[in-house]
Motif scaffolding. Structure first.
Motif, PDB file in Angstrom:
ATOM      1  N   GLU A 258       0.832  -1.205   0.000  1.00  0.00           N
ATOM      2  CA  GLU A 258       0.000   0.000   0.000  1.00  0.00           C
ATOM      3  C   GLU A 258       0.867   1.256   0.000  1.00  0.00           C
ATOM      4  OE1 GLU A 258      -3.916  -1.783   2.342  1.00  0.00           O
ATOM      5  OE2 GLU A 258      -2.365  -0.719   3.470  1.00  0.00           O
ATOM      6  N   PHE A 259       1.981   1.205   0.710  1.00  0.00           N
ATOM      7  CA  PHE A 259       2.910   2.335   0.743  1.00  0.00           C
ATOM      8  C   PHE A 259       3.471   2.593  -0.652  1.00  0.00           C
ATOM      9  CE2 PHE A 259       6.903   4.466   1.314  1.00  0.00           C
ATOM     10  CZ  PHE A 259       6.846   5.171   2.491  1.00  0.00           C
ATOM     11  N   LEU A 260       3.924   1.547  -1.318  1.00  0.00           N
ATOM     12  CA  LEU A 260       4.558   1.712  -2.632  1.00  0.00           C
ATOM     13  C   LEU A 260       3.566   2.167  -3.693  1.00  0.00           C
ATOM     14  CD1 LEU A 260       6.855  -1.443  -2.524  1.00  0.00           C
ATOM     15  CD2 LEU A 260       7.657   0.919  -2.736  1.00  0.00           C
ATOM     16  N   THR A 261       2.345   1.677  -3.635  1.00  0.00           N
ATOM     17  CA  THR A 261       1.353   2.048  -4.648  1.00  0.00           C
ATOM     18  C   THR A 261       0.642   3.353  -4.316  1.00  0.00           C
ATOM     19  OG1 THR A 261      -0.344   0.716  -3.534  1.00  0.00           O
ATOM     20  CG2 THR A 261       0.942  -0.360  -5.281  1.00  0.00           C
ATOM     21  N   GLY A 262       0.817   3.846  -3.089  1.00  0.00           N
ATOM     22  CA  GLY A 262       0.162   5.087  -2.699  1.00  0.00           C
ATOM     23  C   GLY A 262      -1.224   4.904  -2.129  1.00  0.00           C
ATOM     24  N   ALA A 263      -1.650   3.655  -1.919  1.00  0.00           N
ATOM     25  CA  ALA A 263      -2.977   3.421  -1.362  1.00  0.00           C
ATOM     26  C   ALA A 263      -3.076   3.924   0.074  1.00  0.00           C
ATOM     27  CB  ALA A 263      -3.310   1.925  -1.420  1.00  0.00           C
ATOM     28  N   ALA A 295      14.199  14.706  -2.048  1.00  0.00           N
ATOM     29  CA  ALA A 295      13.368  15.059  -3.201  1.00  0.00           C
ATOM     30  C   ALA A 295      13.420  13.956  -4.269  1.00  0.00           C
ATOM     31  CB  ALA A 295      13.823  16.396  -3.786  1.00  0.00           C
ATOM     32  N   ARG A 296      14.610  13.430  -4.484  1.00  0.00           N
ATOM     33  CA  ARG A 296      14.760  12.392  -5.513  1.00  0.00           C
ATOM     34  C   ARG A 296      14.068  11.094  -5.096  1.00  0.00           C
ATOM     35  NH1 ARG A 296      20.511  11.460  -8.591  1.00  0.00           N
ATOM     36  NH2 ARG A 296      19.952   9.629  -9.831  1.00  0.00           N
ATOM     37  N   ALA A 297      14.184  10.733  -3.835  1.00  0.00           N
ATOM     38  CA  ALA A 297      13.534   9.521  -3.334  1.00  0.00           C
ATOM     39  C   ALA A 297      12.013   9.658  -3.394  1.00  0.00           C
ATOM     40  CB  ALA A 297      13.989   9.234  -1.909  1.00  0.00           C
ATOM     41  N   LEU A 298      11.506  10.826  -3.028  1.00  0.00           N
ATOM     42  CA  LEU A 298      10.064  11.035  -3.064  1.00  0.00           C
ATOM     43  C   LEU A 298       9.534  10.951  -4.487  1.00  0.00           C
ATOM     44  CD1 LEU A 298       7.496  11.660  -1.506  1.00  0.00           C
ATOM     45  CD2 LEU A 298       8.020  14.103  -1.737  1.00  0.00           C
ATOM     46  N   ARG A 299      10.277  11.484  -5.449  1.00  0.00           N
ATOM     47  CA  ARG A 299       9.846  11.378  -6.853  1.00  0.00           C
ATOM     48  C   ARG A 299       9.770   9.928  -7.295  1.00  0.00           C
ATOM     49  NH1 ARG A 299      13.344  15.771  -7.652  1.00  0.00           N
ATOM     50  NH2 ARG A 299      14.959  14.390  -8.545  1.00  0.00           N
ATOM     51  N   GLY A 304       5.796   6.005  -9.243  1.00  0.00           N
ATOM     52  CA  GLY A 304       5.540   4.579  -9.439  1.00  0.00           C
ATOM     53  C   GLY A 304       6.757   3.738  -9.783  1.00  0.00           C
ATOM     54  N   ARG A 305       7.928   4.364  -9.953  1.00  0.00           N
ATOM     55  CA  ARG A 305       9.109   3.572 -10.320  1.00  0.00           C
ATOM     56  C   ARG A 305       9.504   2.603  -9.221  1.00  0.00           C
ATOM     57  NH1 ARG A 305      13.615   7.311 -11.002  1.00  0.00           N
ATOM     58  NH2 ARG A 305      12.279   8.855  -9.961  1.00  0.00           N
ATOM     59  N   ALA A 306       9.411   3.022  -7.963  1.00  0.00           N
ATOM     60  CA  ALA A 306       9.781   2.138  -6.857  1.00  0.00           C
ATOM     61  C   ALA A 306       8.849   0.927  -6.800  1.00  0.00           C
ATOM     62  CB  ALA A 306       9.746   2.894  -5.534  1.00  0.00           C
ATOM     63  N   ALA A 307       7.552   1.154  -6.989  1.00  0.00           N
ATOM     64  CA  ALA A 307       6.594   0.039  -6.992  1.00  0.00           C
ATOM     65  C   ALA A 307       6.897  -0.925  -8.131  1.00  0.00           C
ATOM     66  CB  ALA A 307       5.172   0.578  -7.112  1.00  0.00           C
ATOM     67  N   GLU A 308       7.217  -0.383  -9.286  1.00  0.00           N
ATOM     68  CA  GLU A 308       7.531  -1.225 -10.446  1.00  0.00           C
ATOM     69  C   GLU A 308       8.755  -2.100 -10.164  1.00  0.00           C
ATOM     70  OE1 GLU A 308       8.814  -0.672 -15.162  1.00  0.00           O
ATOM     71  OE2 GLU A 308       7.991   1.019 -14.017  1.00  0.00           O
ATOM     72  N   ILE A 309       9.762  -1.518  -9.529  1.00  0.00           N
ATOM     73  CA  ILE A 309      10.976  -2.280  -9.225  1.00  0.00           C
ATOM     74  C   ILE A 309      10.693  -3.353  -8.175  1.00  0.00           C
ATOM     75  CG2 ILE A 309      13.213  -2.066  -8.042  1.00  0.00           C
ATOM     76  CD1 ILE A 309      13.657   0.490  -9.670  1.00  0.00           C
ATOM     77  N   PHE A 310       9.921  -3.034  -7.152  1.00  0.00           N
ATOM     78  CA  PHE A 310       9.575  -4.042  -6.147  1.00  0.00           C
ATOM     79  C   PHE A 310       8.855  -5.211  -6.807  1.00  0.00           C
ATOM     80  CE2 PHE A 310       6.786  -6.024  -3.022  1.00  0.00           C
ATOM     81  CZ  PHE A 310       7.639  -6.222  -1.949  1.00  0.00           C
ATOM     82  N   ASN A 311       7.889  -4.923  -7.655  1.00  0.00           N
ATOM     83  CA  ASN A 311       7.118  -5.978  -8.306  1.00  0.00           C
ATOM     84  C   ASN A 311       8.012  -6.841  -9.189  1.00  0.00           C
ATOM     85  OD1 ASN A 311       4.149  -6.649  -8.372  1.00  0.00           O
ATOM     86  ND2 ASN A 311       4.628  -6.767 -10.553  1.00  0.00           N
ATOM     87  N   LYS A 312       8.944  -6.200  -9.889  1.00  0.00           N
ATOM     88  CA  LYS A 312       9.863  -6.943 -10.749  1.00  0.00           C
ATOM     89  C   LYS A 312      10.801  -7.813  -9.915  1.00  0.00           C
ATOM     90  CE  LYS A 312      13.117  -6.349 -14.581  1.00  0.00           C
ATOM     91  NZ  LYS A 312      13.894  -5.378 -15.410  1.00  0.00           N
ATOM     92  N   MET A 313      11.284  -7.286  -8.783  1.00  0.00           N
ATOM     93  CA  MET A 313      12.139  -8.070  -7.890  1.00  0.00           C
ATOM     94  C   MET A 313      11.415  -9.310  -7.400  1.00  0.00           C
ATOM     95  SD  MET A 313      13.699  -7.053  -4.129  1.00  0.00           S
ATOM     96  CE  MET A 313      12.063  -7.128  -3.386  1.00  0.00           C
ATOM     97  N   VAL A 314      10.167  -9.150  -6.969  1.00  0.00           N
ATOM     98  CA  VAL A 314       9.374 -10.290  -6.500  1.00  0.00           C
ATOM     99  C   VAL A 314       9.264 -11.340  -7.598  1.00  0.00           C
ATOM    100  CG1 VAL A 314       7.033 -11.003  -5.848  1.00  0.00           C
ATOM    101  CG2 VAL A 314       8.079  -9.016  -4.755  1.00  0.00           C
TER     102      VAL A 314
END
Length: 436
Positions: A258-263, A295-299, A304-314
């Motif tokens: 939920e954190f990664l997707t913004g829910a 600022a860079r981490a928040l972007r 959605g890049r962080a969520a995409e990477i987590f999903n790909k890692m899984v």
């Protein structure tokens, strides 16, 4: 030097020569040093401590007791983070993909939970199919192609530490600052990192319960890491209440999803995660300062890049390709979910955070000794932050249990661990200090 002479030197408060420390660790690894001798030296160190040079020598010797990874194939800085452990601390699950999305390589070698604290590895194993202990070829492949991989320590990385820790655990010497330092850093140095960021927890849910002890550990970790040749910084962060609103395994993975997707994002959890990400980016020389790193981490989180990477890692580590699209379906659920209500009006004024962690353990979501199985689906959700106004029927949390007896016991334990008062409390800061 004979092992008993090494013990005698430290028993009498002396300083052990680095060569003798290296010899002791070789004996620790090959079994020629007995369990009794290991216990005796651990107790001597517990009472007399170690100099910085001794701690560096111990750290390096334990690093060199097994395989030491290198990453010549990567064209990005290799940086990791380590937390000293807490309750509701699922930071690693979001931090690794955020850092990877910003251009770092994060080979995150994590541990299992023990006692009242949760373990990142147990959380990731809540995901069906996820290979938490891949071979080195797969580990390297995923770090290279995805940017991060969250896995467990193999038997080839710092094996001396595994034996040393097991003996410390049963001889009441776990809390020794130099031994904690060498244990943490030997594994991180063996992972071939270019830099390390530490999250040293402080509070009644942490192993270091006072600010003074937390600062002592942070200083030790940074000084020894730098002495061993690895640039390191540390944040001291609050663990006087659960960091996330969930505590358990699958429930913390869902919280991370939920954190990664913004829910949904717990505010204190976000503050710690982004602060550590900024430290990692500064350590990796990708940004000039912490403000630019934030600022860079928040972007990377918001776009959605962080969520995409987590999903790909899984997926690359054997999990479902659509995990973030429907985490509930993949994680499963406990058979019974019941509310633990406040029982009175007032404000949440504080937590016995260790008690919350032990509540999860009692449900089956943790372990009291290495090797115990864990129940991934049990736990707590909806934990209220300190300062929340409650009525009698306000849920303090939802209890996810196997049966009614479990749920009843957990509610009773949780009510004792959540403090409710008449006046609004002072909200504690989440980041308490920095060590470099």
């Amino acid at each position: 030097m004979l092992t008993q002479e090494i013990i005698r030197i430290k028993r009498d408060g002396g300083e052990i020569d680095p060569a003798d420390i290296a010899g002791f660790v070789r004996g620790l690894t090959d079994g020629s040093v007995t369990e009794g001798q290991v216990a005796a030296l651990a107790m001597a160190i517990f009472f007399h401590g170690m100099s910085r040079n001794e701690a560096v020598a111990l750290t390096l010797a334990m690093r060199d007791s097994g395989e030491v990874l290198t990453w010549p194939e990567l064209d990005r800085p290799v940086v990791d983070k380590h937390s000293t452990g807490g309750v509701g601390d699922n930071v690693s699950l979001m931090l690794a993909p955020i850092a990877a999305a910003c251009g770092l390589a994060v080979p995150m070698i994590s541990g299992r939970g023990l006692g009242h604290t949760g373990g990142t590895l147990d959380k990731m194993e809540s995901i069906p199919g996820y290979q938490a202990m891949p071979n080195n070829n797969l580990f390297r492949k995923v770090v290279g192609s995805v940017g991060c991989a969250i896995i467990g320590q193999t038997g080839n990385l710092a094996p001396a530490d595994k034996r040393f820790y097991g003996i410390r655990d049963v001889t009441a010497t776990v809390e020794s600052v130099p031994l904690i330092t060498a244990s943490i850093l030997s594994k991180k140095l063996a992972a071939g990192l270019g830099a390390l960021v530490l999250d040293v927890k402080c509070g009644n849910g942490a192993f270091m319960d006072s600010p003074e002890r937390a600062r002592e550990l942070a200083r030790s970790l940074v000084e020894v890491a730098v002495g061993a040749g690895m640039p390191t910084t540390a944040l001291v962060t609050d663990m006087s209440q659960p960091l996330a609103s969930a505590a358990g395994n699958a429930v913390e993975v869902k919280n991370a999803a939920e954190f990664l997707t913004g829910a949904a994002r717990d505010s204190r959890l976000q503050e710690v995660t982004l602060a550590l990400a900024a430290e990692m980016l500064v350590s990796g020389c990708l940004v000039a300062d912490a403000d630019e790193g934030l600022a860079r981490a928040l972007r990377a989180l918001e776009d959605g890049r962080a969520a995409e990477i987590f999903n790909k890692m899984v997926f690359e580590l054997g999990g479902p390709a659509d995990f973030l699209a429907d985490p509930d379906r993949h994680l499963g659920a406990a058979p019974l979910t019941v509310a633990c209500t406040a029982g009175r009006e007032g404000y949440v004024t504080g937590y016995d955070t260790r008690g919350v962690g032990l509540c999860v353990v009692a449900l089956g979501g943790g372990r009291t000794k290495p090797g115990d199985p864990v129940d991934h689906v049990v736990g707590l959700t909806g934990l209220l932050p300190v300062g929340t106004r409650v009525e009698k029927d306000t849920p303090l949390a939802l209890v996810h249990a196997r049966d009614e007896d479990q749920a009843t016991a957990a509610r009773e334990q949780l009510r004792k661990a959540v403090f409710i008062g008449d006046a609004p409390p002072t909200i504690p800061a989440v980041i308490l200090g920095r060590q470099d």
